[in-house]
Design a protein around this motif. Structure first.
Motif, short mmCIF file in Angstrom:
data_model
loop_
_atom_site.label_atom_id
_atom_site.label_comp_id
_atom_site.label_asym_id
_atom_site.label_seq_id
_atom_site.Cartn_x
_atom_site.Cartn_y
_atom_site.Cartn_z
N CYS A 61 0.56 -1.47 0.08
CA CYS A 61 -0.16 -0.39 0.14
C CYS A 61 0.81 1.31 -0.03
O CYS A 61 2.00 1.73 1.13
N LEU A 81 -0.35 2.15 4.57
CA LEU A 81 -1.28 2.14 5.56
C LEU A 81 -2.83 2.62 4.36
O LEU A 81 -2.08 2.77 3.23
N HIS A 85 -8.40 3.32 6.25
CA HIS A 85 -7.55 3.45 7.29
C HIS A 85 -8.16 5.48 7.61
O HIS A 85 -7.84 6.16 7.29
N MET A 88 -5.98 7.71 6.68
CA MET A 88 -5.29 8.38 5.22
C MET A 88 -6.77 8.33 4.86
O MET A 88 -6.75 9.15 3.38
N PHE A 178 0.94 10.81 9.38
CA PHE A 178 1.27 9.78 9.45
C PHE A 178 1.99 8.99 9.78
O PHE A 178 2.22 8.10 10.40
N ALA A 181 0.37 7.30 12.42
CA ALA A 181 -0.85 6.43 12.58
C ALA A 181 0.13 4.80 11.94
O ALA A 181 -0.92 4.16 11.51
N ALA A 183 2.41 4.37 9.51
CA ALA A 183 3.18 4.19 8.40
C ALA A 183 4.23 4.79 8.10
O ALA A 183 4.58 5.60 8.78
N HIS A 272 1.47 -3.27 7.23
CA HIS A 272 0.20 -3.72 6.32
C HIS A 272 0.66 -3.55 4.96
O HIS A 272 1.28 -2.55 4.18
#
Length: 278
Positions: A61, A81, A85, A88, A178, A181, A183, A272
């Protein structure tokens, strides 16, 4: 040796090909690990994920976000991410709104020069709302106002060295948002755009990687950023920045790529991916 390309575009932003076509083309060029990094959009993934799974490729991703630094555009690659999400999703909605507003302002400028093109025309030509100057150029060509994209930029869309202030959020705010989060944040194609102080400030803000391998980087620049990344403990990334809209694009895919070692090191840092890890 297997290769990774962590910077490609599809027609969901300003590329020429569909997501499934880009996946297939990358596979044909020996790419095992791929990230589609459309500008301010992750719409490609609903089509790209099954295409990659069918070809036994690992799809990471990713997205290329427009941010600002020193009042100029600065591109930030974000990996790991998913599009759904909350951080995002909210960011991409805001980015599309900013792009839409900027495109309308550009069309207002063209209208003052006697070129009457509507924002609806541009959105229809693009097929989405992640709008940029390339989509305005395509609309001018489709309307018969100019014969080629090059003519559109030369006659109507070139700033002749003058650029308006970037309307996008600060790169430091985006890095913080980010990274918080979960990422991975990477500075895209730094080239000669940033000085040492700029890089230091981004690293201090939490930047985690630098795109070292890129078509705009010659051997000297690659060595410079490789040394800097090693010194600061940053992730090494890279890719072809494939769009499919330039004459030499086809030669970049599979040629300008990240080696297996650095590809796997990057994937290790990403929590992820867009399919289950094997």
């Amino acid at each position: 040796m297997r290769k990774g390309d962590f910077h490609v575009h599809t027609r969901m932003s300003d590329g020429a090909f569909s997501p499934s076509d880009v996946v297939r083309m990358a596979k044909n060029e020996g790419i095992q690990w791929l990230s589609i990094t459309d500008h301010d959009s992750m719409d490609a993934y609903s089509e790209a994920v099954p295409a990659a799974q069918a070809l036994d490729m690992t799809l990471i991703c990713g997205v290329e976000l427009s941010t600002s630094l020193n009042q100029k555009d600065c591109h930030l690659l974000v990996y790991g991410l998913a599009a759904d999400h909350p951080v995002m999703r909210e960011t991409l909605q805001s980015q599309k709104s900013i792009r839409y507003t900027r495109a309308k302002a550009l069309l207002d400028t063209l209208r003052e020069r006697g070129i009457d093109v509507s924002i609806e025309d541009v959105a229809a030509t693009a097929g989405h709302l992640t709008l940029g100057r390339m989509h305005v150029a395509n609309t001018l060509v489709a309307a018969g106002i100019v014969p080629t994209l090059r003519a559109a930029f030369d006659q109507y869309l070139s700033f002749n060295g003058r650029k308006s202030l970037s309307p996008f959020p600060s790169v430091f705010d985006m890095i913080d948002r980010f990274r918080g989060a979960g990422a991975i944040t990477v500075l895209a194609h730094p080239g000669t755009l940033y000085n040492f102080t700029d890089l230091q400030r981004m690293v201090a803000a939490g930047l985690q990687g630098i795109e070292i391998v890129h078509p705009s980087h010659d051997a000297t620049l690659r060595k410079k950023y490789q040394d800097y990344a090693t010194l600061c403990g940053l992730i090494h990334t890279g890719g072809s920045d494939f769009h499919g809209t330039k004459p030499d694009d086809s030669s970049l895919l599979g040629t300008v790529a990240l080696n297996e070692y650095d590809s796997l090191k990057l994937i290790e840092r990403i929590e992820h991916v867009c399919e289950p890890q094997r």
